[in-house]
Motif scaffolding. Sequence first.
Motif, short mmCIF file in Angstrom:
data_model
loop_
_atom_site.label_atom_id
_atom_site.label_comp_id
_atom_site.label_asym_id
_atom_site.label_seq_id
_atom_site.Cartn_x
_atom_site.Cartn_y
_atom_site.Cartn_z
N THR A 21 0.84 -1.20 0.00
CA THR A 21 0.00 0.00 0.00
C THR A 21 0.88 1.25 0.00
OG1 THR A 21 -0.10 -0.05 2.41
CG2 THR A 21 -1.85 -1.17 1.22
N GLY A 22 0.24 2.34 0.31
CA GLY A 22 0.99 3.60 0.38
C GLY A 22 1.06 4.28 -0.96
N THR A 23 2.02 5.15 -1.09
CA THR A 23 2.17 5.93 -2.31
C THR A 23 3.46 5.57 -3.02
OG1 THR A 23 3.24 7.71 -1.09
CG2 THR A 23 0.84 7.86 -1.35
N LEU A 24 3.60 6.06 -4.24
CA LEU A 24 4.80 5.79 -5.03
C LEU A 24 5.91 6.74 -4.58
CD1 LEU A 24 3.17 5.47 -8.56
CD2 LEU A 24 3.98 3.61 -7.10
N PRO A 25 7.03 6.19 -4.10
CA PRO A 25 8.11 7.08 -3.62
C PRO A 25 8.77 7.82 -4.78
CG PRO A 25 8.42 4.80 -2.87
CD PRO A 25 7.37 4.77 -3.91
N ALA A 26 8.89 9.11 -4.63
CA ALA A 26 9.59 9.90 -5.65
C ALA A 26 11.06 9.49 -5.73
CB ALA A 26 9.46 11.38 -5.34
N GLN A 27 11.61 8.93 -4.60
CA GLN A 27 13.03 8.57 -4.54
C GLN A 27 13.42 7.47 -5.53
OE1 GLN A 27 11.02 9.02 -2.07
NE2 GLN A 27 11.96 10.21 -0.40
N LEU A 28 12.41 6.73 -6.07
CA LEU A 28 12.73 5.70 -7.06
C LEU A 28 13.40 6.31 -8.28
CD1 LEU A 28 9.66 3.27 -7.07
CD2 LEU A 28 11.93 2.86 -6.18
N SER A 29 13.27 7.60 -8.45
CA SER A 29 13.89 8.27 -9.60
C SER A 29 15.41 8.17 -9.55
CB SER A 29 13.45 9.74 -9.64
OG SER A 29 13.85 10.42 -8.46
N LYS A 30 15.98 7.78 -8.38
CA LYS A 30 17.43 7.64 -8.24
C LYS A 30 17.95 6.34 -8.86
CE LYS A 30 17.55 10.32 -3.93
NZ LYS A 30 17.90 10.31 -2.49
N LEU A 31 17.02 5.40 -9.18
CA LEU A 31 17.43 4.10 -9.72
C LEU A 31 17.67 4.26 -11.23
CD1 LEU A 31 14.93 1.80 -7.79
CD2 LEU A 31 17.33 2.28 -7.24
N ARG A 32 18.82 4.79 -11.58
CA ARG A 32 19.08 5.14 -12.97
C ARG A 32 19.30 3.91 -13.87
NH1 ARG A 32 19.85 10.66 -13.38
NH2 ARG A 32 18.56 11.55 -11.73
N ASP A 33 19.58 2.73 -13.27
CA ASP A 33 19.75 1.51 -14.08
C ASP A 33 18.43 0.75 -14.26
OD1 ASP A 33 22.42 1.95 -14.43
OD2 ASP A 33 23.03 0.72 -12.73
N LEU A 34 17.36 1.23 -13.63
CA LEU A 34 16.09 0.50 -13.64
C LEU A 34 15.50 0.48 -15.05
CD1 LEU A 34 14.32 -0.97 -11.57
CD2 LEU A 34 12.96 1.12 -11.37
N ASP A 35 15.24 -0.75 -15.55
CA ASP A 35 14.62 -0.93 -16.86
C ASP A 35 13.16 -1.31 -16.76
OD1 ASP A 35 17.03 -0.47 -18.18
OD2 ASP A 35 17.61 -2.57 -18.07
N TYR A 36 12.82 -2.09 -15.72
CA TYR A 36 11.49 -2.69 -15.62
C TYR A 36 10.92 -2.37 -14.24
CZ TYR A 36 7.94 -6.44 -15.70
OH TYR A 36 6.76 -7.17 -15.67
N LEU A 37 9.74 -1.73 -14.20
CA LEU A 37 9.09 -1.40 -12.94
C LEU A 37 7.61 -1.74 -13.04
CD1 LEU A 37 8.92 -0.18 -10.12
CD2 LEU A 37 8.78 2.09 -11.16
N SER A 38 7.17 -2.70 -12.20
CA SER A 38 5.78 -3.13 -12.22
C SER A 38 5.19 -3.13 -10.82
CB SER A 38 5.65 -4.54 -12.82
OG SER A 38 4.31 -4.98 -12.76
N LEU A 39 4.07 -2.44 -10.70
CA LEU A 39 3.31 -2.43 -9.44
C LEU A 39 1.84 -2.73 -9.72
CD1 LEU A 39 5.03 0.70 -7.97
CD2 LEU A 39 4.85 -1.44 -6.75
N ASP A 40 1.58 -3.41 -10.81
CA ASP A 40 0.19 -3.67 -11.20
C ASP A 40 -0.50 -4.56 -10.18
OD1 ASP A 40 1.84 -5.90 -12.24
OD2 ASP A 40 -0.10 -6.67 -12.91
#
Length: 878
Positions: free
Chosen positions: A412-431
Amino acid sequence: AVLMLGPQVLVSLLLAPCVWGAADCETLETLFLMTSGSAWLNSTNWLSSEPCCNWHRITCSNDEVIRIDLASNGLIGTLPDELSRLPFLVDLVLEHNALSGTLPPQLGKLSNMRQLFAGGTRLSGVIPHDLQRNKLLRLLDLSSTSVSGTLPEQYVQKGGIHHVNLGFSGISGYLPEQLFLNPLDYLNFGMTSLSGILPELLGKPDQLDHFYIEHTKVSGTIPSGVGALSRIYDLDLEKTSISGSIPQQIGGLTRLDYLHFGKCTGISGTLPPTLRALTRLDYLNIERTTISGTLPPEIETMTAMDFFNTGETQISGTLPTALGRLKGLDILYLDNTKISGTLLPEFANITGLDFFKLGGTPISGTLPDELLERLDLDSLHVGHSKLSGSISTKISKLGSLDYLNLGQTSITGTLPAQLSKLRDLDYLSLDGSAISGTVPRQWGSLELDLLCLNTTLLSGTLPPELRHISPLKFLYLEENYISGTLPAQYGKLDDIDFLSIDNTLLSGTVPPQLSKLEKLKDLDLDYTRLSGTIPDELGQCTSFYELDLDDTRISGTIPASFAKLGRLYDLEIDTTKLSGTIPWGLNHMKRLSSLTLFNTSISGTLPAKAIDNWERLRTLALYETSLSGTLPETVEDLERIQRLLLGNTLISGSLPQEIMELSRLEVFSMKSTVLSGTIPSDVVKMDGIVDISFGNSQLSGTLPTQFGEMKNIKGIKLEGAQLSGTLPPEMAQLTALDTLTLRGNRFSGSVPATFMGMVALETCELSGSRSTGGASNMFTCPLPKGMPEVCAAVKCVGEEMQPMALIFVAVILFVSAMCCVYCLVRFWQHQIRRKIKLLNEVTNTSATVMNDLRDHQQAAGPMVPVDGNSINGNCSGA
């Protein structure tokens, strides 16, 4: 190789090939010419004045060629038969070249050849039987070729074989058991069509070090004698038909590095505790087996392991702390198992862990901060689990993370803005999670390939900053509460392939700027509040293969520019305010597979030219529109059509004979149309039909007996037409039929007794009309016994008329009886009145006579008594 030929004196004579070793040099020249030698990567000294023993990768002994090693040298062409003229050739190494053709049978003449490497080429044909003559041949490598057939029996029986590599080839037949009697050290039949049973003896215990039969049809069980293979390093049985349990003797393979039982669905039982002896094992894969039980605690002794995969097995129990002691683990897959419990902080000790999959398990609790702070993960997959809590901002410390799946969890909760620091991230799923709030605008700095936020509680508007995500190819924001408009800035998502924002509260219009997305293949904006017209500019998206705008408030017409969308295979604009006609330009959509425009105000006729080009069309749904005209004869060109839905339109005319050629058609509906004529007897040609609906039309004639031959049909809906005649008994052969609606027609006769066999029927409507006073079937009684229960409401003529007749007769008798009573009463009353009248007349007559006599007496004199009556004495008066 020189030692194999025995001690000999090497003589180096600097003579031209034409003078010295002429035969060998001529053979090599032929090899050079037939394999495009001028294009080789290295052809130093070839065809020069240098002795051929000095040519690149040629080895000689006593002036005779004993080794040719041209591996990975760019050879193109076929092998010459002349190679058999090298009688002292020991090693022929030609692997990883573009050689084609077949292996020359003449190679069997090379009696001194011990090693043949031709893997990784384009060679085909079968293994020459003449190879059995090579009695010294110890090594045969034809892997990754198109060589087919079986391993020659004579070759298997000759003995002395050490190395056979036929993996990734076209080899078939049975696994030759006699082959295992040879002193094998390497055996590879992986990725072939080989079958047979795994023998109890897998070679000599002190020699076999590599054994591969992955992706074959080999069956049997893992022999208990496997424990005797003390030298084996690699054992690969992946995706074979091997069954049974892993024997305890597996613990004897103390040198084993690689053990793969994955995708052997027949392997069951539990992991034996003897695995603890495999201290050198670095790869263990049991994925997609039926192995159950728990992970044994003894696993902690397998400290060399860097790959451990138990995914999609029946492994259960809680996560053992022992896994935390395998500090060398690089890849740990425990996904889609029954492993439960919580993520342990001890896992943070596996400091080299790169890939961690726990998705699809009952794992609960939260992500421990220790894992996020101490590990340097590349991939974290805990989706489809029972993880809860909120996303910790410490996840931003996983600086190497390129794959993060937290979908289908209770997070639950909200989407952390800090994820923007993961510059190598290719795939992000929270469906499928319970994430709420808005999409952070800071995420625009990410470098994602895929962002999936489907089926969440997200709300707010779409941040225009997401246009900066590069190289974003997949953006999924389906089924949430996102509102506002679709930012025009998204027209700058240059790499986007899939853009899906359906089932949201999105409003406004479709931005024309989306036409700049040259790579966009799939645009899903259906089930939104989008309105306005379809931008003509979308016709510039020539990479489109799917466009979904259905269930929106879109209005206007289909843009003529859509004629440019030649790659489109799915166009859905149904349930909108669309109007106008189907543009003729759609005939350029030769790849079109699905066209749905139903529940719109589309009018005009079916475009015959377009239908002629829609050879790949599988679904054509144009029902509930204002289409008119007739079915064009070109409908026969819809060879792949499976769903033809044209009901609730103004289409008229009869069914063209050509439509009966659509053998792949499964669902055909023309209900509530002005369809007329008869049902052709050729309907049987549509042998793939599952559901046919011509109800509420003007079809007439009889029901073809050929209906009984349509074995796959499940629904026949012909209610409210003008069909007549009798029901063909052959329909009882439709054992799969579950819906039969024939009410409101003019059928007559008896219901066939064979209908009792239609046991699959769930809906049966044979009687009644579609409207008050409308036509109704007139089946005669009696109805056959054993009719399906759902047909119990059917009425027949005799059954309905009998009580009416009784009532009618009763009424007639009653009326007749009443008439008789009435007549009798009237007659009696008449007789009474008559008697009363006569009595009155007699009384009146008597009174008159008495009065006359009285008057006469007074006039005529004294009365004379006669028989007691007084009369006058005058004779004339008597």
